[in-house]
Write an enzyme that holds these catalytic residues in place. Sequence first.
Site, PDB file in Angstrom:
ATOM      1  N   ASP A  20     -58.849  -8.659 -15.416  1.00 49.87           N
ATOM      2  CA  ASP A  20     -58.104  -9.681 -16.145  1.00 49.87           C
ATOM      3  C   ASP A  20     -57.704  -9.177 -17.525  1.00 49.87           C
ATOM      4  O   ASP A  20     -56.622  -9.474 -18.031  1.00 49.87           O
ATOM      5  CB  ASP A  20     -58.943 -10.949 -16.278  1.00 49.87           C
ATOM      6  CG  ASP A  20     -59.013 -11.750 -14.987  1.00 49.87           C
ATOM      7  OD1 ASP A  20     -58.219 -11.462 -14.065  1.00 49.87           O
ATOM      8  OD2 ASP A  20     -59.868 -12.643 -14.887  1.00 49.87           O
ATOM      9  N   GLU A  21     -58.586  -8.418 -18.139  1.00 46.71           N
ATOM     10  CA  GLU A  21     -58.294  -7.848 -19.455  1.00 46.71           C
ATOM     11  C   GLU A  21     -57.024  -7.006 -19.398  1.00 46.71           C
ATOM     12  O   GLU A  21     -56.140  -7.107 -20.258  1.00 46.71           O
ATOM     13  CB  GLU A  21     -59.486  -7.012 -19.924  1.00 46.71           C
ATOM     14  CG  GLU A  21     -59.455  -6.616 -21.379  1.00 46.71           C
ATOM     15  CD  GLU A  21     -60.739  -5.944 -21.812  1.00 46.71           C
ATOM     16  OE1 GLU A  21     -60.743  -5.383 -22.928  1.00 46.71           O
ATOM     17  OE2 GLU A  21     -61.738  -5.963 -21.070  1.00 46.71           O
ATOM     18  N   GLY A  22     -56.918  -6.166 -18.371  1.00 49.71           N
ATOM     19  CA  GLY A  22     -55.733  -5.341 -18.219  1.00 49.71           C
ATOM     20  C   GLY A  22     -54.498  -6.151 -17.877  1.00 49.71           C
ATOM     21  O   GLY A  22     -53.404  -5.914 -18.415  1.00 49.71           O
TER      22      GLY A  22
END
Length: 442
Positions: free
Chosen positions: A191-193
């Site tokens: 999700d961060e990416g």
Amino acid sequence: MAMVQLRPGLLMAVSGIVLFLVFLLVHSGHLTVQHDASIGVLVATDREDGLIQEVWQREQARPGRSQVLYGVMIDAGSTGSRLHVFKFRRNSEADIKLVSEKFESIKPGLSSYADNPDEGAGSIQGLVQIAMETVPVAMQRTTPIALKATAGLRMLPEDKAQALLDKVQRVFESSPFLVRKDSVVVMNGLDEGLFAWFTVNFLIGALGSKENASTQGALDLGGGSTQITFSPRDKETLKSSPEGFVRPVTIFHQTYMLYVHSYLGFGLMAARLRMMGMETEDINRSPVKGSLKSACLPAGFQGAFEHSGMEYAVSGLPEGEAGFWACWTAALALVSRKIHQPDEVRQEPFYAFSYYFDRAKESGMIGDEGGSLKVSQFKQRAEEVCSAPLPEYPFMCMDLSYISALLQEGYGFNPSNVLMLRKKIDGVEASWALGATFRMLS
């Protein structure tokens, strides 16, 4: 810090945000990201998802309602916690614009308080107070707030990470903001990416077109982990990528197949420790006896390095044993055969931010506004700094060597590839926070 007013070009680019929000409300896919069940992402129930929608719909129907909306996001990274207060303006029922961002940061990171969760929650309380001073009192009860922790907490023992999250959740619940049961979580690395890719491409106006030819890749280098995300044009990339590296994401009624992966333990601070002989599983867990040594540090250097609440004695090697080639060899050993190399990155345009930007700026390769650099320039500057160390940055030789090795020998970029280094795009932080806030506002 003053709020940054966005340029007209960005306001035009974001005028379609309501299409995105309506799409999120109407379609169960939201900012649709397909995850494997084994990843263990915390997902809110339909009832919790409906809480924000219910409040917003009630406000929308209220006579004399405000035309301004806010969202508060705290990025709890391994080296610090960063507050983002985003302000949106509703010009009509079909036109919502991003107006500005209030940004503030503190150090150390939340994971540094692994043995003192009350003190860790206290550090976040300060950021909540700044958010309360930024969001008008009348708007606070309808303004959602969230904290998403990244690699620092991912590397902590589960019980210590959860204790910190629980304490922060209580801080949120005592605030006037809109809080859900999942407002404080450890964010999945994928999700961060994905959210970072969304932020970059939203801010440059590349989303919503019928073709994905205008989208740019995103390279994020944090303290504990690093992410790479891009939309492949070559079908062979989709076929040859390892399982789980390609994810469908639906935005503006368009589905993008995104190559995305997060490498835990390959962030810059974690890489420093590993290049000095520590294993990933030792980080944040066990004290180290004696001094950590590295050929990357200036010859004869004696000092300390603090990361995630632990301090390490570090020292350089004697004259003749230190220098670029010994440091480069250590960096290569860390990334070789551990990072997947998608062939397509050799042709893809990429934005790079976080520590990519910081080290390029501190070493004099770019200015405050950022710039474009060839991948080869990181290695060239590393050689120069290793030969003539910068007194104020004793770890610069190590950091630039690692970044160069990660880009060329890890991800497989050609030395001639050009990266766009940015801290901000049109006045907004280049990070995952804006994308995550959009998802929260659904």
